[in-house]
Scaffold this active site. Structure first.
Site: not given
Length: 408
Positions: A79, A177, A298, A350
């Site tokens: 998956k 679940r 940053y 990014m």
């Protein structure tokens, strides 16, 4: 073979007049152990990172798990694009190695998988959406049924259309679940007396298999033992990757490893028995010197404690290398540069991240060199904690801007 080694090999071949390929994308002719089976994404020159999936290691991991659980069957969970490693390529390699049963989460994954492995048994873990039964038959895949509502709909479809493709029953033994209750399972057991009952597998899922001493493991094993007694004669499956290592009581007729196939450690706290599968390398775009007291990135979140050299590499959170992965002030290495572990410093942006290479010789690294963010030297389980992640998250977060190479 690293990206840098492949680059140099390609350049040598080009100089000798060999057939031209995209720069830095192929192995040298004398490196049969690093032959690209498939490549995808942008050319190496046009992106900042290369993601290499070692299909031979993947197959070796599957075979190792299969040997551990004999005579049980070893399926494969593929998956989430095979945990970020490429659904089609991974499933194809496993099928060629002898894997006959695959598990995905959604029907759309199953359709893609069916094209890659036309003869395999495919189960869809998340079950049937309302009015979705016909689509499963169309794709020739089997739903994992986890509620009475799904079962009623599936039975109605099979009865009207004479469909005999089979389905799995998921019984909840403590995960809370997905899955039928133990009471529902007991009520359904008499249907096995019918020759066309349509149940090809009964399964459950371990919640704490990566913690062998957790008391829930034994409770789930015992509960599933009772389920197997109810569905005697039907194949059963309980163990995930970590469950394989809990011993024969979890193996049943089939195990369903996932993360272990891709090199993740199924027994945290112990030496990883699996081979690393994924290698992620980033291109150095600049190396700069900064004075003591200057900041990087940053928010000016990292301050150089001394005169430093900083290598800027062209991978960031836009590539799935998450911003949180550079824990500010932490000193443990996160990147391998010319064979040495070096810390990533400042905030990951990014498209870029910064690596403190002050401890390396002045000539290393250089613009255009490659640094390793994931690989044999720095496996996925070592990288995951820095971003508060687990290995599953690291692999499935890897972005689509990389040049991708599947090698054998």
């Amino acid at each position: 073979m690293t990206v840098q080694e492949r680059t140099r090999a390609d350049e040598s071949q080009a100089a000798a007049g060999a057939a031209a390929q995209d720069a830095a994308s192929g192995p040298s002719a004398d490196a049969p152990k690093s032959v690209p089976v498939s490549e995808a994404g942008p050319p190496v020159m046009e992106t900042g990172g290369v993601l290499t999936v070692d299909l031979a290691a993947l197959v070796a991991n599957w075979r190792d798990l299969a040997r551990r659980v004999m005579p049980a069957d070893c399926a494969a969970v593929v998956k989430a694009d095979a945990y970020g490693c490429g659904l089609v390529e991974v499933a194809g390699a496993l099928a060629r190695a002898g894997c006959k049963t695959f598990f995905v989460a959604h029907l759309t994954e199953a359709r893609t998988l069916r094209r890659a492995v036309p003869d395999a048994v495919i189960y869809v873990l998340n079950g049937i959406p309302p009015a979705g039964a016909a689509a499963f038959a169309d794709a020739r895949v089997r739903p994992v049924i986890g509620s009475m509502a799904e079962l009623v709909e599936w039975d109605a479809f099979c009865r009207v259309n004479a469909w005999t493709g089979g389905a799995a029953l998921h019984v909840d033994t403590g995960m809370n679940r997905l899955g039928l209750s133990l009471e529902d399972a007991a009520a359904l057991a008499p249907r096995l007396e019918a020759p066309d009952h349509g149940i090809s597998l009964v399964m459950s899922h371990l919640a704490c298999a990566d913690e062998p001493a957790h008391p829930l493991n034994e409770r789930q094993i015992q509960a599933f033992r009772e389920v197997r007694m109810l569905f005697r004669g039907t194949d059963a499956s309980l163990a995930n990757s970590s469950g394989v290592f809990l011993g024969p009581s979890t193996h049943c007729e089939m195990v369903r490893p996932g993360i272990a196939l891709y090199g993740g450690n199924p027994i945290p706290g112990s030496e990883n028995p699996m081979r690393p599968v994924v290698r992620l390398e980033a291109r150095v775009v600049q190396v700069r010197k900064i004075r003591r007291g200057e900041t990087v990135g940053y928010g000016a979140a990292w301050t150089a404690p001394r005169e430093s050299r900083i290598a800027i590499a062209a991978v960031g959170y836009g590539d799935g290398f998450l911003r949180a992965s550079a824990a500010l002030g932490q000193t443990q290495p996160q990147a391998v540069v010319v064979g040495k572990r070096c810390p990533i410093v400042g905030r990951i942006s990014m498209d870029l991240l910064a690596i403190d290479v002050t401890a390396l010789p002045e000539v290393s690294p250089r613009r255009g060199d490659w640094v390793t963010l994931l690989g044999e030297e720095f496996p996925v389980d070592a990288a995951a904690p820095f971003g508060g992640q687990i290995s599953y998250e690291v692999l499935t977060s890897l972005g689509r801007r990389y040049h991708r190479s599947w090698r054998s």
